[in-house]
Scaffold this active site. Sequence first.
Site, mmCIF file in Angstrom:
data_model
loop_
_atom_site.group_PDB
_atom_site.id
_atom_site.type_symbol
_atom_site.label_atom_id
_atom_site.label_comp_id
_atom_site.label_asym_id
_atom_site.label_seq_id
_atom_site.Cartn_x
_atom_site.Cartn_y
_atom_site.Cartn_z
ATOM 1 N N ASP A 107 0.861 -1.174 0.000
ATOM 2 C CA ASP A 107 0.000 0.000 0.000
ATOM 3 C C ASP A 107 0.901 1.229 0.000
ATOM 4 O O ASP A 107 1.748 1.377 0.886
ATOM 5 C CB ASP A 107 -0.886 -0.029 1.254
ATOM 6 C CG ASP A 107 -2.240 0.606 1.030
ATOM 7 O OD1 ASP A 107 -2.273 1.683 0.426
ATOM 8 O OD2 ASP A 107 -3.245 0.030 1.490
ATOM 9 N N ASP A 209 -2.885 4.638 -2.412
ATOM 10 C CA ASP A 209 -3.916 5.283 -1.592
ATOM 11 C C ASP A 209 -4.274 6.668 -2.161
ATOM 12 O O ASP A 209 -3.377 7.479 -2.421
ATOM 13 C CB ASP A 209 -3.352 5.429 -0.170
ATOM 14 C CG ASP A 209 -4.405 5.802 0.847
ATOM 15 O OD1 ASP A 209 -5.338 5.010 1.051
ATOM 16 O OD2 ASP A 209 -4.291 6.897 1.443
ATOM 17 N N GLU A 251 -6.261 3.971 -6.160
ATOM 18 C CA GLU A 251 -7.541 4.266 -5.500
ATOM 19 C C GLU A 251 -8.002 5.670 -5.850
ATOM 20 O O GLU A 251 -7.239 6.626 -5.745
ATOM 21 C CB GLU A 251 -7.398 4.171 -3.968
ATOM 22 C CG GLU A 251 -8.748 4.343 -3.277
ATOM 23 C CD GLU A 251 -8.675 4.802 -1.826
ATOM 24 O OE1 GLU A 251 -9.619 4.536 -1.079
ATOM 25 O OE2 GLU A 251 -7.677 5.453 -1.438
ATOM 26 N N HIS A 325 -11.370 -2.373 3.525
ATOM 27 C CA HIS A 325 -11.234 -2.002 4.936
ATOM 28 C C HIS A 325 -11.954 -0.713 5.291
ATOM 29 O O HIS A 325 -11.962 -0.323 6.459
ATOM 30 C CB HIS A 325 -9.746 -1.881 5.266
ATOM 31 C CG HIS A 325 -9.106 -0.737 4.526
ATOM 32 N ND1 HIS A 325 -8.989 -0.722 3.145
ATOM 33 C CD2 HIS A 325 -8.580 0.426 4.951
ATOM 34 C CE1 HIS A 325 -8.415 0.417 2.770
ATOM 35 N NE2 HIS A 325 -8.144 1.128 3.849
ATOM 36 N N ASP A 326 -12.496 -0.007 4.305
ATOM 37 C CA ASP A 326 -13.217 1.243 4.557
ATOM 38 C C ASP A 326 -14.732 1.064 4.437
ATOM 39 O O ASP A 326 -15.477 2.034 4.596
ATOM 40 C CB ASP A 326 -12.805 2.319 3.533
ATOM 41 C CG ASP A 326 -11.355 2.748 3.664
ATOM 42 O OD1 ASP A 326 -10.795 2.667 4.777
ATOM 43 O OD2 ASP A 326 -10.769 3.165 2.637
HETATM 44 O O1 TEU Z 1 -9.285 6.071 1.826
HETATM 45 C C1 TEU Z 1 -9.650 7.207 1.114
HETATM 46 C C2 TEU Z 1 -10.867 7.839 1.522
HETATM 47 O O2 TEU Z 1 -11.254 8.824 0.905
HETATM 48 C C3 TEU Z 1 -11.593 7.278 2.670
HETATM 49 O O3 TEU Z 1 -11.179 7.938 3.794
HETATM 50 C C4 TEU Z 1 -13.029 7.384 2.485
HETATM 51 O O4 TEU Z 1 -13.427 8.723 2.334
HETATM 52 C C5 TEU Z 1 -13.748 6.841 3.654
HETATM 53 O O5 TEU Z 1 -13.169 5.634 4.030
HETATM 54 C C6 TEU Z 1 -15.156 6.612 3.280
HETATM 55 O O6 TEU Z 1 -15.795 6.181 4.390
HETATM 56 C C7 TEU Z 1 -7.945 5.779 1.917
HETATM 57 C C8 TEU Z 1 -7.751 4.554 2.771
HETATM 58 O O7 TEU Z 1 -8.338 3.463 2.140
HETATM 59 C C9 TEU Z 1 -8.313 4.825 4.131
HETATM 60 O O8 TEU Z 1 -8.261 3.716 4.972
HETATM 61 C C10 TEU Z 1 -7.513 5.958 4.729
HETATM 62 O O9 TEU Z 1 -8.070 6.323 5.964
HETATM 63 C C11 TEU Z 1 -7.494 7.172 3.819
HETATM 64 O O10 TEU Z 1 -7.207 6.847 2.467
HETATM 65 C C12 TEU Z 1 -6.410 8.117 4.251
HETATM 66 O O11 TEU Z 1 -5.164 7.543 3.991
#
Ligand code: TEU
Length: 552
Positions: A107, A209, A251, A325-326
């Site tokens: 990542d 990311d 992403e 994971h989000d």
């Molecule tokens: O996620 C990008 C992101 O925009 C997320 O924060 C999203 O808005 C949110 O999860 C929606 O609920 C990436 C990673 O996948 C995330 O885990 C990180 O927190 C974020 O970037 C910051 O690095």
Amino acid sequence: MHSTETQAQGVPKWWHTATGYQIYPRSFCDSNSDGIGDIPGIISKLDHLRDLGIGFIWLSPVYASPMADNGYDISDYMAIAPEYGTHADFDRLVAEAKARGIGIVMDLVVNHSSAVHHWFQAARAATDDPVHDYYVWRDPAPDGGPPSQQRACFGGSAWHFVPEIGKYYLGFFSAEQPDLNWQNPHLRREIYDMMNWWLDKGIAGFRMDVISLIGKDVDAGIFEEGPFLHEYLQEMHRETLAGRDVVTVGESWAVSPETALLYCGRDRQELDMVFQFNHIVEGWDPVHGKWKPRPFDLVAFKRVLNDWQTALADDGWNSLFLSNHDLPRQVSRYGDDGVYRVQSAKMLATVIHMMKGTPFVYQGEEIGMTNVRFTHIDQFRDIETLGHYADAIADGVAPDDFIAGANTNGRDNARTPMQWSADTQAGFTTGTPWIEVNPNHSDINVAADRSDPDGLFDYYQQLIALRKTHAVIVHGQYQPYAKDDPSVVAFTRVLEQEKLVVVANFTGAQLQFHVPDGLTCKGQSLLSNYGPRDALSGIVTLEPFEAFVIAS
Ligand code: TEU
Ligand code: CA
């Protein structure tokens, strides 16, 4: 058609036929009883992943970090977090995975660093330090307040004041995650050197990311897909990726079918595929976002997926997923985590894995793990959930209402520990886990599911194996049917003489499906979650969450 299509999509690549598997290291397997998953824990479970048949692991961050955002806040890009292990452990992971035919995709979190990174510590101490410009600084507004009203993704202002130097820095996600200033060429050089250092270790690529944020023009208020984005991605490709047989997955929450080929079109020399969320965000409330999901609308959901399949039909490449994971657990969000848990999870997997692109399985998805039901804010760990809770309470939202939203769509749903067995703490740890295990691990766990021939693991194994043996799944042309049907997903995949017919009932009701002309077929059952089906015509009765694939 096969040859022209393959040609259009470039040379066949290993990642066209591979399935990805995402590991969130903190929650996967704890080897030393400190309650935190770690790299030796991952190594101990590689056979599980080999048996599943995956081609690569997307490893969420394992770098040194204060873990404000569980590693998406990196304090040293070339160090492993001590709680996760050592460089020796990491090298062993790469070698042991490779011995099982599995690549490790790291990542890459370079939109921002951690606030405790030594660059930021130096940057905030003195404006004349060369490293100061590695971050995004602005003077206060005339009233002393922040330079703009921009909100941070995890709550509060996106601007954070440093009194010692009288300036604000941008932390688009949170104060703990200061944005890196990509406009500084020395910073870009440091990042490319770091990427090459990891690539030289033999990793299989990068998941990048929020990569669509790096070209931002802050003063113009443009964050996503800013004016410098593609210039930087092309430079990154030239300086790090060119000539290497790795996979890159970018992403982006902003990319659309209209802009996707700018990242992954064959003439672009940028990324291999985008990881986009249009189909996820379609289900969010236009005002309250994820905390207030809209009732599921299958027609709209299909429209989004169909648009992406069409946009990247001959050029570019899709990533296919419903979970990460989000996001909430897919069976809870799009299926039924009650009586039809197994059937609906198989149905969702069928739809995703039969589309064109590279499918990603999120840890625990292969056994149908579900959302959790927390009752108190103290049980949550996620920086986003806690930050938005503070904002919501300040706005007068009742705590229980917020918690209901968080249980439905919050990020901690995906982060409760992997359920390996019915043992205490689900076999994840013999200590106290950093976040509670889902109490349903007594029924839903790897040991139970894998010993059941009708279990989900077996079904995922079949889906993943079929992709390796059936070129039509990888390269076949996608044609959607029944676009306006609110209950059924139906499509075909065609490659030369081969044709697949895919039908899925997205509801918990038995229903009559009028088979459209193009779906009428006679052939062999390739896969199904009820009895096998080898023909389709007229009106058929679909069982609750029934899904099947017919080869004709
Ligand atoms: O996620 C990008 C992101 O925009 C997320 O924060 C999203 O808005 C949110 O999860 C929606 O609920 C990436 C990673 O996948 C995330 O885990 C990180 O927190 C974020 O970037 C910051 O690095
Ligand atoms: Ca541990």
